[in-house]
Design a protein around this motif. Structure first.
Motif, PDB file in Angstrom:
ATOM      1  N   ALA A 107      35.484  39.919  48.659  1.00  0.00           N
ATOM      2  CA  ALA A 107      36.099  40.762  49.628  1.00  0.00           C
ATOM      3  C   ALA A 107      36.790  40.045  50.589  1.00  0.00           C
ATOM      4  CB  ALA A 107      35.033  41.876  50.109  1.00  0.00           C
ATOM      5  N   ALA A 108      38.113  40.357  50.807  1.00  0.00           N
ATOM      6  CA  ALA A 108      38.836  39.597  51.623  1.00  0.00           C
ATOM      7  C   ALA A 108      38.820  40.113  53.151  1.00  0.00           C
ATOM      8  CB  ALA A 108      40.279  39.817  51.369  1.00  0.00           C
ATOM      9  N   VAL A 109      38.812  39.285  54.366  1.00  0.00           N
ATOM     10  CA  VAL A 109      38.676  39.595  55.695  1.00  0.00           C
ATOM     11  C   VAL A 109      40.150  39.811  56.115  1.00  0.00           C
ATOM     12  CG1 VAL A 109      37.963  38.995  57.937  1.00  0.00           C
ATOM     13  CG2 VAL A 109      36.633  38.307  55.921  1.00  0.00           C
ATOM     14  N   ASN A 110      40.537  41.082  56.869  1.00  0.00           N
ATOM     15  CA  ASN A 110      41.733  41.278  57.635  1.00  0.00           C
ATOM     16  C   ASN A 110      41.397  41.690  58.759  1.00  0.00           C
ATOM     17  OD1 ASN A 110      43.644  41.638  55.009  1.00  0.00           O
ATOM     18  ND2 ASN A 110      41.945  42.593  54.331  1.00  0.00           N
ATOM     19  N   PHE A 111      42.874  41.540  59.509  1.00  0.00           N
ATOM     20  CA  PHE A 111      42.488  41.681  60.822  1.00  0.00           C
ATOM     21  C   PHE A 111      41.885  43.211  61.509  1.00  0.00           C
ATOM     22  CE2 PHE A 111      44.387  42.653  65.217  1.00  0.00           C
ATOM     23  CZ  PHE A 111      43.725  41.810  65.944  1.00  0.00           C
ATOM     24  N   PRO A 112      42.136  44.257  60.527  1.00  0.00           N
ATOM     25  CA  PRO A 112      41.440  45.510  60.918  1.00  0.00           C
ATOM     26  C   PRO A 112      40.016  45.455  61.256  1.00  0.00           C
ATOM     27  CG  PRO A 112      43.320  45.846  59.703  1.00  0.00           C
ATOM     28  CD  PRO A 112      43.159  44.518  59.656  1.00  0.00           C
ATOM     29  N   ASP A 113      39.285  44.421  60.249  1.00  0.00           N
ATOM     30  CA  ASP A 113      37.954  44.362  60.196  1.00  0.00           C
ATOM     31  C   ASP A 113      37.343  43.911  61.621  1.00  0.00           C
ATOM     32  OD1 ASP A 113      37.830  44.932  57.538  1.00  0.00           O
ATOM     33  OD2 ASP A 113      38.228  42.877  57.284  1.00  0.00           O
ATOM     34  N   SER A 114      38.109  42.972  62.329  1.00  0.00           N
ATOM     35  CA  SER A 114      37.721  42.802  63.571  1.00  0.00           C
ATOM     36  C   SER A 114      37.873  44.183  64.545  1.00  0.00           C
ATOM     37  CB  SER A 114      38.281  41.603  64.304  1.00  0.00           C
ATOM     38  OG  SER A 114      39.627  42.023  64.367  1.00  0.00           O
ATOM     39  N   LEU A 115      38.687  44.961  64.490  1.00  0.00           N
ATOM     40  CA  LEU A 115      38.878  45.983  65.176  1.00  0.00           C
ATOM     41  C   LEU A 115      37.996  47.093  64.952  1.00  0.00           C
ATOM     42  CD1 LEU A 115      42.933  46.250  65.236  1.00  0.00           C
ATOM     43  CD2 LEU A 115      41.306  45.347  66.817  1.00  0.00           C
TER      44      LEU A 115
ATOM     45  N   GLY B 272      38.050  46.042  53.794  1.00  0.00           N
ATOM     46  CA  GLY B 272      38.925  46.994  53.370  1.00  0.00           C
ATOM     47  C   GLY B 272      39.451  46.624  51.957  1.00  0.00           C
ATOM     48  N   GLU B 273      39.283  45.541  51.420  1.00  0.00           N
ATOM     49  CA  GLU B 273      39.806  45.299  50.147  1.00  0.00           C
ATOM     50  C   GLU B 273      38.739  44.365  49.297  1.00  0.00           C
ATOM     51  OE1 GLU B 273      43.476  43.169  49.859  1.00  0.00           O
ATOM     52  OE2 GLU B 273      43.092  41.819  51.579  1.00  0.00           O
ATOM     53  N   LEU B 274      38.687  44.524  47.935  1.00  0.00           N
ATOM     54  CA  LEU B 274      37.594  43.745  47.196  1.00  0.00           C
ATOM     55  C   LEU B 274      38.170  43.555  45.800  1.00  0.00           C
ATOM     56  CD1 LEU B 274      35.920  45.954  45.286  1.00  0.00           C
ATOM     57  CD2 LEU B 274      35.624  46.851  47.593  1.00  0.00           C
ATOM     58  N   ALA B 275      37.404  42.893  45.137  1.00  0.00           N
ATOM     59  CA  ALA B 275      37.691  42.618  43.751  1.00  0.00           C
ATOM     60  C   ALA B 275      36.180  42.475  42.941  1.00  0.00           C
ATOM     61  CB  ALA B 275      38.459  41.368  43.151  1.00  0.00           C
ATOM     62  N   GLY B 276      35.860  43.072  41.901  1.00  0.00           N
ATOM     63  CA  GLY B 276      34.743  43.195  41.395  1.00  0.00           C
ATOM     64  C   GLY B 276      34.827  43.387  39.839  1.00  0.00           C
ATOM     65  N   VAL B 277      33.507  44.006  39.506  1.00  0.00           N
ATOM     66  CA  VAL B 277      33.215  44.611  38.179  1.00  0.00           C
ATOM     67  C   VAL B 277      32.765  45.968  38.354  1.00  0.00           C
ATOM     68  CG1 VAL B 277      32.102  44.172  36.089  1.00  0.00           C
ATOM     69  CG2 VAL B 277      32.995  42.273  37.444  1.00  0.00           C
ATOM     70  N   VAL B 278      33.523  47.020  37.313  1.00  0.00           N
ATOM     71  CA  VAL B 278      33.124  48.153  37.394  1.00  0.00           C
ATOM     72  C   VAL B 278      31.639  48.341  36.971  1.00  0.00           C
ATOM     73  CG1 VAL B 278      33.502  50.578  36.546  1.00  0.00           C
ATOM     74  CG2 VAL B 278      35.416  49.045  37.462  1.00  0.00           C
TER      75      VAL B 278
ATOM     76  N   HIS C 116      38.643  36.479  40.682  1.00  0.00           N
ATOM     77  CA  HIS C 116      38.163  37.679  41.984  1.00  0.00           C
ATOM     78  C   HIS C 116      38.593  37.381  43.214  1.00  0.00           C
ATOM     79  CE1 HIS C 116      35.206  38.807  38.689  1.00  0.00           C
ATOM     80  NE2 HIS C 116      35.770  40.003  39.007  1.00  0.00           N
ATOM     81  N   VAL C 117      38.389  36.159  43.601  1.00  0.00           N
ATOM     82  CA  VAL C 117      38.692  35.778  45.099  1.00  0.00           C
ATOM     83  C   VAL C 117      40.227  35.939  45.311  1.00  0.00           C
ATOM     84  CG1 VAL C 117      38.825  33.695  46.543  1.00  0.00           C
ATOM     85  CG2 VAL C 117      36.726  33.885  45.350  1.00  0.00           C
ATOM     86  N   THR C 118      40.876  35.332  44.309  1.00  0.00           N
ATOM     87  CA  THR C 118      42.494  35.509  44.442  1.00  0.00           C
ATOM     88  C   THR C 118      42.745  37.033  44.672  1.00  0.00           C
ATOM     89  OG1 THR C 118      42.935  33.513  43.774  1.00  0.00           O
ATOM     90  CG2 THR C 118      44.822  34.924  43.649  1.00  0.00           C
ATOM     91  N   ALA C 119      42.331  37.869  43.597  1.00  0.00           N
ATOM     92  CA  ALA C 119      42.435  38.932  43.679  1.00  0.00           C
ATOM     93  C   ALA C 119      42.267  40.054  44.904  1.00  0.00           C
ATOM     94  CB  ALA C 119      42.067  39.914  42.288  1.00  0.00           C
ATOM     95  N   SER C 120      41.013  39.535  45.394  1.00  0.00           N
ATOM     96  CA  SER C 120      40.631  40.285  46.836  1.00  0.00           C
ATOM     97  C   SER C 120      41.503  40.121  47.969  1.00  0.00           C
ATOM     98  CB  SER C 120      39.129  39.785  46.810  1.00  0.00           C
ATOM     99  OG  SER C 120      39.095  38.684  47.598  1.00  0.00           O
TER     100      SER C 120
END
Length: 326
Positions: A37-45, A63-69, A114-118
């Motif tokens: 799951a990537a960290v984005n600036f809105p996460d700090s807000l 707010g965004e992630l990659a994973g397995v259903v 997964h890391v790149t996709a997230s």
């Protein structure tokens, strides 16, 4: 399951990791085992109650992630259990599992980890919408990218080059500018050492830039606006500096230029078909190697607060990713 929780509004160090119940899903939802799951600036807000979306406490940011259903609702047919997927959730991604609306879940492109996709959809989706759609950036035009070594900044460099622009990257140190050059910047400006407006004029032969990509805000916005060309476009992406600028609007009048807002999240909700077309183009470029998401650090869930702090302090280059299963 474990989740990084905001139980009271405050800085990242107030977040805690706790065991909570696995999320339930409805007929139009997908449950995902989150791999990255990537960290984005809105996460700090959002954890300080400063974001336009205001979830009830307690909640998990992300707010965004990659994973397995791991499960799908009865009405879901575009993904199945076991599929690798990307999801954008606004919040909730910093957890071992998440339930996401099916219309916010897309199959992960083949050959992408997964890391790149997230770290791809929000950053590159925002930036393509900004440059190609809101600014209508044309081949041969000049593009100035502020905060250019951050996640959206590097995306703007790469997408600007893919669209045929001459890209000028601006950042606060030579180390950051070196990363910008690695991602294709034609020229650079160190605004820790140079006056930004003067440097823009120098790099453009006095003409000014056609498009400014501004995720920073603060004093840099007015300086960049003063450095725009006739019919220039200044894209308002965000305010990583912490200061919402108030530029004199007579500058827009005198230059015949535009100040253009960019809110990708609202675009996704209001124009889903247009968003799907834009993501198709982005995934094509990703497969061709024209886009290269730069992840500078990964953190386990237990250190998720540190990851948010690193990004919010503008010390990170590219993207920072949390791996909830570690």
């Amino acid at each position: 399951m474990r989740a990084l929780l905001c139980k009271q509004f405050g800085p990242p160090e107030t977040l805690v990791v706790e065991d909570i119940a696995a999320p339930e899903i409805g007929p139009d939802d997908v449950r995902i085992d989150v791999q990255a799951a990537a960290v984005n600036f809105p996460d700090s807000l959002i954890i300080e109650n400063k974001y336009q979306t205001k979830p009830e406490l307690p909640f998990s940011p992300g707010g965004e992630l990659a994973g397995v259903v791991s499960a799908v609702g009865d009405n879901v047919n575009h993904v199945a259990v076991g599929d690798d997927v990307i999801a954008f959730t606004t919040y909730g991604a910093f957890a071992e599992q998440v339930a996401a609306p099916a219309d916010r879940v897309i199959p992960m492109p083949a050959g992408v980890d997964h890391v790149t996709a997230s770290a791809f959809v929000m950053t590159y989706g925002t930036t393509y919408h900004a440059l190609a759609d809101r600014a209508a950036l044309q081949s041969g035009e000049s593009l100035l990218v502020l905060g250019a070594s951050g996640g959206v900044g590097l995306a703007a460099i790469e997408i600007g080059k893919a669209l045929g622009a001459h890209v000028i990257a601006a950042a606060s140190s030579e180390d950051k500018l070196a990363v910008c050059r690695e991602h294709g910047a034609d020229e650079t400006i160190n605004y820790g050492e140079e006056d930004l407006k003067t440097a823009i004029k120098d790099r453009t032969g006095g003409r000014g830039v056609d498009v400014v990509y501004d995720p920073v805000g603060g004093p840099a916005t007015e300086a960049a606006l003063r450095g725009t060309a006739w019919r220039g476009r200044l894209l308002v992406i965000g305010f990583a500096s912490g200061e919402i600028p108030k530029p004199p609007l007579n500058l827009a009048l005198l230059k015949g230029c535009s100040i253009v807002g960019v809110f990708w999240g609202s675009f996704v909700k209001r124009e889903p078909e247009a968003n799907r077309k834009q993501l198709t183009q982005l995934f094509t470029w990703l497969g061709e190697g024209r886009l290269r998401p730069h992840v500078s650090a990964t953190y386990p869930l237990a250190r998720g607060g540190e990851a948010i702090t690193l990004l919010a302090s503008r010390r990170a280059s590219g993207k920072v990713v949390i791996k909830p299963q570690d």
